[in-house]
Design a protein around this motif. Structure first.
Motif, PDB file in Angstrom:
ATOM      1  N   LYS A   1       8.760   1.647  -1.037  1.00  0.00           N
ATOM      2  CA  LYS A   1       8.094   1.813  -2.140  1.00  0.00           C
ATOM      3  C   LYS A   1       7.860   0.423  -2.645  1.00  0.00           C
TER       4      LYS A   1
ATOM      5  N   ILE B   1       5.738   4.887  -5.810  1.00  0.00           N
ATOM      6  CA  ILE B   1       4.758   4.949  -4.088  1.00  0.00           C
ATOM      7  C   ILE B   1       4.421   4.226  -3.011  1.00  0.00           C
TER       8      ILE B   1
ATOM      9  N   THR C   1       7.614   0.986  -8.184  1.00  0.00           N
ATOM     10  CA  THR C   1       6.410   1.897  -8.878  1.00  0.00           C
ATOM     11  C   THR C   1       7.300   3.302  -7.393  1.00  0.00           C
TER      12      THR C   1
END
Length: 185
Positions: free
Chosen positions: A53, A59, A57
């Motif tokens: 990631k 993401i 975050t």
């Protein structure tokens, strides 16, 4: 090869040896009052994916995935772990009160308990942590996950309990009326 203390030391790259040891200790003993009314044979497919990631975050970084897919084969034992209460209404009528059903335990299949079906990584997954297949298997075998089988098979478990207690009590006399009640809490 070269000499080592009078013996030939093999340096062939395809020769490998492996050694393992095991130790077992009994941690506790417990007297139990359990009765299994049904065993459900289960094949469970579990999948997990890890990926890197972007820091701070949630993401995921593309192409950093590592996946694991395992297949577990086991038996869930469903029944009771508390004693039943038997009420003798009269000499020819008995009421058996069965406590709430529970998962008594699980037993891995003896022939094929666990198979790592897939363990793969994407192109950039070298720094991604491997999927912990031991943790994945442990979560799949947890009693909490097995409780769904109690609801699914409750009518069949009740039939098994009725047959068991009716046969047991009517062995004292075929003319005894047996009613079996189940705790629904």
């Amino acid at each position: 090869s070269s000499k080592f203390n009078g013996f030939t030391k093999l340096t062939h790259p395809n020769i490998q040896s492996s050694q393992s040891t095991s130790a077992t200790m009994v941690k506790n003993l417990e007297k139990v009052n359990q009765h299994v009314f049904m065993t459900v044979g289960i094949q469970d497919v579990e999948a997990r994916q890890n990926n890197l990631k972007i820091p701070w975050t949630e993401i995921g970084v593309p192409l950093t995935e590592k996946k694991a897919l395992i297949i577990l084969n086991y038996n869930a034992k469903l029944g009771i772990n508390q004693p039943v209460k038997i009420d003798f209404v009269d000499p020819k009528k008995v009421v058996v009160n069965v406590p709430k059903f529970t998962v008594i335990g699980i037993a891995l299949d003896k022939k094929n308990p666990y198979k790592l079906y897939d363990n793969s990584g994407s192109l950039l997954s070298a720094s991604t942590s491997n999927v912990d297949t031991g943790e994945l298997a442990t979560q799949a075998l947890s009693n909490d996950k097995q409780t769904r089988y109690l609801k699914t098979y409750e009518p069949m478990i009740q039939d098994s309990a009725k047959d068991y207690y009716t046969t047991l009590i009517q062995s004292l006399g075929e003319d005894i009326s047996v009613k079996v009640k189940f705790d629904q809490n």
